[in-house]
Design an enzyme around this catalytic site. Structure first.
Site, PDB file in Angstrom:
ATOM      1  N   LYS A  80       0.863  -1.188   0.000  1.00 18.31           N
ATOM      2  CA  LYS A  80       0.000   0.000   0.000  1.00 18.31           C
ATOM      3  C   LYS A  80       0.893   1.229   0.000  1.00 18.31           C
ATOM      4  CE  LYS A  80      -4.440   1.014   0.323  1.00 18.31           C
ATOM      5  NZ  LYS A  80      -5.593   0.329  -0.249  1.00 18.31           N
ATOM      6  N   VAL A 180     -24.148   4.638   0.046  1.00 14.73           N
ATOM      7  CA  VAL A 180     -24.524   4.301  -1.336  1.00 14.73           C
ATOM      8  C   VAL A 180     -23.638   5.083  -2.310  1.00 14.73           C
ATOM      9  CG1 VAL A 180     -26.847   3.407  -0.966  1.00 14.73           C
ATOM     10  CG2 VAL A 180     -26.503   5.880  -1.170  1.00 14.73           C
ATOM     11  N   GLY A 181     -22.325   4.928  -2.122  1.00 14.03           N
ATOM     12  CA  GLY A 181     -21.340   5.503  -3.047  1.00 14.03           C
ATOM     13  C   GLY A 181     -21.146   4.555  -4.216  1.00 14.03           C
ATOM     14  N   VAL A 183     -19.680   1.550  -4.575  1.00 12.11           N
ATOM     15  CA  VAL A 183     -20.022   0.139  -4.362  1.00 12.11           C
ATOM     16  C   VAL A 183     -21.479   0.002  -3.917  1.00 12.11           C
ATOM     17  CG1 VAL A 183     -19.498  -1.930  -3.008  1.00 12.11           C
ATOM     18  CG2 VAL A 183     -17.639  -0.467  -3.819  1.00 12.11           C
TER      19      VAL A 183
HETATM   20  P1  NAD Z   1     -17.416   5.946  -1.985  1.00  8.69           P
HETATM   21  O1  NAD Z   1     -16.658   7.058  -1.351  1.00  8.69           O
HETATM   22  O2  NAD Z   1     -17.837   6.059  -3.394  1.00  8.69           O
HETATM   23  O3  NAD Z   1     -18.728   5.620  -1.123  1.00  8.69           O
HETATM   24  C1  NAD Z   1     -18.772   5.682   0.264  1.00  8.69           C
HETATM   25  C2  NAD Z   1     -20.102   6.323   0.618  1.00  8.69           C
HETATM   26  O4  NAD Z   1     -20.240   6.295   2.054  1.00  8.69           O
HETATM   27  C3  NAD Z   1     -20.199   7.793   0.191  1.00  8.69           C
HETATM   28  O5  NAD Z   1     -21.381   8.008  -0.549  1.00  8.69           O
HETATM   29  C4  NAD Z   1     -20.206   8.546   1.514  1.00  8.69           C
HETATM   30  O6  NAD Z   1     -20.978   9.733   1.463  1.00  8.69           O
HETATM   31  C5  NAD Z   1     -20.818   7.515   2.437  1.00  8.69           C
HETATM   32  N1  NAD Z   1     -20.561   7.758   3.866  1.00  8.69           N
HETATM   33  C6  NAD Z   1     -19.451   8.273   4.440  1.00  8.69           C
HETATM   34  N2  NAD Z   1     -19.624   8.345   5.771  1.00  8.69           N
HETATM   35  C7  NAD Z   1     -20.852   7.861   6.037  1.00  8.69           C
HETATM   36  C8  NAD Z   1     -21.602   7.652   7.218  1.00  8.69           C
HETATM   37  N3  NAD Z   1     -21.109   7.979   8.418  1.00  8.69           N
HETATM   38  N4  NAD Z   1     -22.842   7.128   7.120  1.00  8.69           N
HETATM   39  C9  NAD Z   1     -23.355   6.800   5.920  1.00  8.69           C
HETATM   40  N5  NAD Z   1     -22.701   6.973   4.759  1.00  8.69           N
HETATM   41  C10 NAD Z   1     -21.460   7.493   4.813  1.00  8.69           C
HETATM   42  O7  NAD Z   1     -16.507   4.639  -1.755  1.00  8.69           O
HETATM   43  P2  NAD Z   1     -16.678   3.227  -2.457  1.00  8.69           P
HETATM   44  O8  NAD Z   1     -15.686   3.116  -3.550  1.00  8.69           O
HETATM   45  O9  NAD Z   1     -18.118   2.939  -2.692  1.00  8.69           O
HETATM   46  O10 NAD Z   1     -16.139   2.282  -1.267  1.00  8.69           O
HETATM   47  C11 NAD Z   1     -16.966   2.025  -0.151  1.00  8.69           C
HETATM   48  C12 NAD Z   1     -16.204   1.139   0.809  1.00  8.69           C
HETATM   49  O11 NAD Z   1     -15.825  -0.073   0.135  1.00  8.69           O
HETATM   50  C13 NAD Z   1     -14.900   1.723   1.336  1.00  8.69           C
HETATM   51  O12 NAD Z   1     -14.693   1.231   2.648  1.00  8.69           O
HETATM   52  C14 NAD Z   1     -13.844   1.145   0.405  1.00  8.69           C
HETATM   53  O13 NAD Z   1     -12.574   1.095   1.031  1.00  8.69           O
HETATM   54  C15 NAD Z   1     -14.415  -0.244   0.189  1.00  8.69           C
HETATM   55  N6  NAD Z   1     -13.975  -0.902  -1.047  1.00  8.69           N
HETATM   56  C16 NAD Z   1     -14.235  -0.342  -2.245  1.00  8.69           C
HETATM   57  C17 NAD Z   1     -13.847  -0.988  -3.403  1.00  8.69           C
HETATM   58  C18 NAD Z   1     -14.150  -0.410  -4.760  1.00  8.69           C
HETATM   59  O14 NAD Z   1     -14.024  -1.159  -5.753  1.00  8.69           O
HETATM   60  N7  NAD Z   1     -14.570   0.839  -4.851  1.00  8.69           N
HETATM   61  C19 NAD Z   1     -13.187  -2.225  -3.337  1.00  8.69           C
HETATM   62  C20 NAD Z   1     -12.957  -2.806  -2.090  1.00  8.69           C
HETATM   63  C21 NAD Z   1     -13.356  -2.115  -0.937  1.00  8.69           C
END
Ligand code: NAD
Length: 358
Positions: A80, A180-181, A183
């Site tokens: 990382k 609901v980002g 993923v």
């Molecule tokens: P993202 O930033 O697009 O989505 C995260 C969402 O969570 C955002 O919409 C944000 O507003 C919301 N959020 C933040 N704090 C919050 C809270 N207290 N309550 C409710 N909602 C809240 O990120 P992502 O890419 O969707 O990733 C989400 C998670 O999955 C992260 O932990 C990331 O490390 C993990 N992850 C992502 C991937 C990927 O392919 N994107 C792969 C493996 C793991």
């Protein structure tokens, strides 16, 4: 305590710190293991309060990547990178070119990709000075956005978890999604199409409205998601969603989501198990994204085009591994995260032994 005595450092092959006065780059590249192949893991840009905090994060995340890549059966180790800085105000093309030079100095032992605060556009600048960059767009080997593949793996994991814990399919099951980002939104659509009812929350009102419009989900406030009347809780926001404060509120029988580091600490994983809840270990269920990235590294190495069929084959295999974790947890009466950690460590150990013997 010195670096070498730190519990976070344990098992690491190397830690590399770089600074570049001209561009202001300050970064740490942690290589946990190259036993299975070059270390791969994203780069995070964050305004860490101290170099110690950045180092701690890099070490914790690189070990998690070793476990994730081993459970996804990828020929990759774990690593990382963290860049110390504010991604909103301190990003420049020159800074990412300097970051690329730092990666190049690690000599091919570390491949980078996106993580919090770093976009494909930033990585394009790093790509000018090193080839060890994946998660890009615009060339035939490129894998693009990993989120839909992550969400597909999480969706299949939810199906598996509901079948194991409740002996049902998703029709009529209620799933509470936190976040609901990228993923969470894809996951919501897949679950809705399979007949699940949704309760969603996010701190981003716009994202919430869009997902609710597409899926008919019920929206609740962020703190209320833990009390949701749902059979499945899907953490898809930040780490630490399952902790001593939230666990007593959860009614779900299954915890299955995309977020990294869902358990605030290992003890809470044991408490989840003791309450009879089925937790699908985060770094196993969310391995779809790194599989997608690995598809790009593979294509670049072979000078071929990206192959979605290879990604699907690996994703299907990952779900079999997830099933094995649940089987062993059941037969050995052990928490799922303990079983997964043991399996991941054994895979890394075996690869190290084979490498040493070769
Ligand atoms: P993202 O930033 O697009 O989505 C995260 C969402 O969570 C955002 O919409 C944000 O507003 C919301 N959020 C933040 N704090 C919050 C809270 N207290 N309550 C409710 N909602 C809240 O990120 P992502 O890419 O969707 O990733 C989400 C998670 O999955 C992260 O932990 C990331 O490390 C993990 N992850 C992502 C991937 C990927 O392919 N994107 C792969 C493996 C793991």
């Amino acid at each position: 305590m010195t670096l070498f005595d730190s519990p976070a450092f344990e098992g690491h092959e190397g830690v590399h710190a770089f600074s570049d006065e001209k561009t202001g780059l300050k970064c740490i590249i942690a290589v946990h293991s190259t036993a299975r192949g070059p270390a791969a893991g994203g780069c995070r840009m964050w305004p860490f309060p101290s170099a110690e905090a950045a180092l701690e994060d890099a070490l914790r995340l690189s070990r998690a990547m070793s476990y994730k890549n081993a459970m996804a059966d990828l020929e990759l180790g774990g690593g990382k990178a963290v860049i110390i800085g504010d991604s909103h105000t301190q990003k420049t093309p020159a800074l990412f070119e300097a970051f690329g030079r730092a990666i190049e100095d690690v000599g091919g032992k570390y491949w980078t990709a996106e993580d919090v605060g770093v976009s494909p556009a930033d990585l394009m600048h790093a790509r000018k000075t090193t080839r060890y960059v994946a998660g890009l767009t615009g060339h035939s080997a490129a894998s693009g956005d990993p989120s839909p593949v992550t969400a597909e793996g999480v969706f299949r994991g939810v199906v598996l978890g509901v079948r194991r814990a409740l002996n049902r399919d998703l029709d009529g099951i209620t799933v509470a999604i936190q976040g609901v980002g990228h993923v969470g939104a894809h996951l919501a659509e897949k679950l809705s199409a399979a007949g699940a009812k949704l309760i969603i929350t996010d701190v981003n009102e716009n994202a919430l409205r869009q997902v609710a419009a597409r899926t008919g989900a019920k929206i609740v406030a962020p703190h209320a998601i833990f009390d949701a009347d749902a059979e499945v809780f899907a953490p898809c926001a930040l780490g630490g969603a399952i902790n001593a404060d939230t666990l007593p509120h959860l009614k779900a029988k299954v915890i299955a989501g995309g977020a990294n580091n869902q358990l605030a600490d290992p003890e809470i994983g044991r408490a989840v198990y003791d309450r009879g809840m089925l937790y699908l270990p985060d770094y196993v269920i969310n391995g779809g994204g790194i599989i997608n990235v690995a598809g790009e590294i593979r294509a670049l190495d072979r000078q071929e085009a990206f192959d979605p069929a290879w990604v699907e084959m690996k994703l299907a295999h990952l779900m079999e591994t997830l099933g094995e974790v649940l089987d062993r947890s059941n037969s050995e009466h052990r928490a799922t995260h303990e079983v997964a950690n043991e399996m991941a460590k054994a895979r890394i150990r075996l690869a190290a032994e084979q490498k040493a013997a070769a």
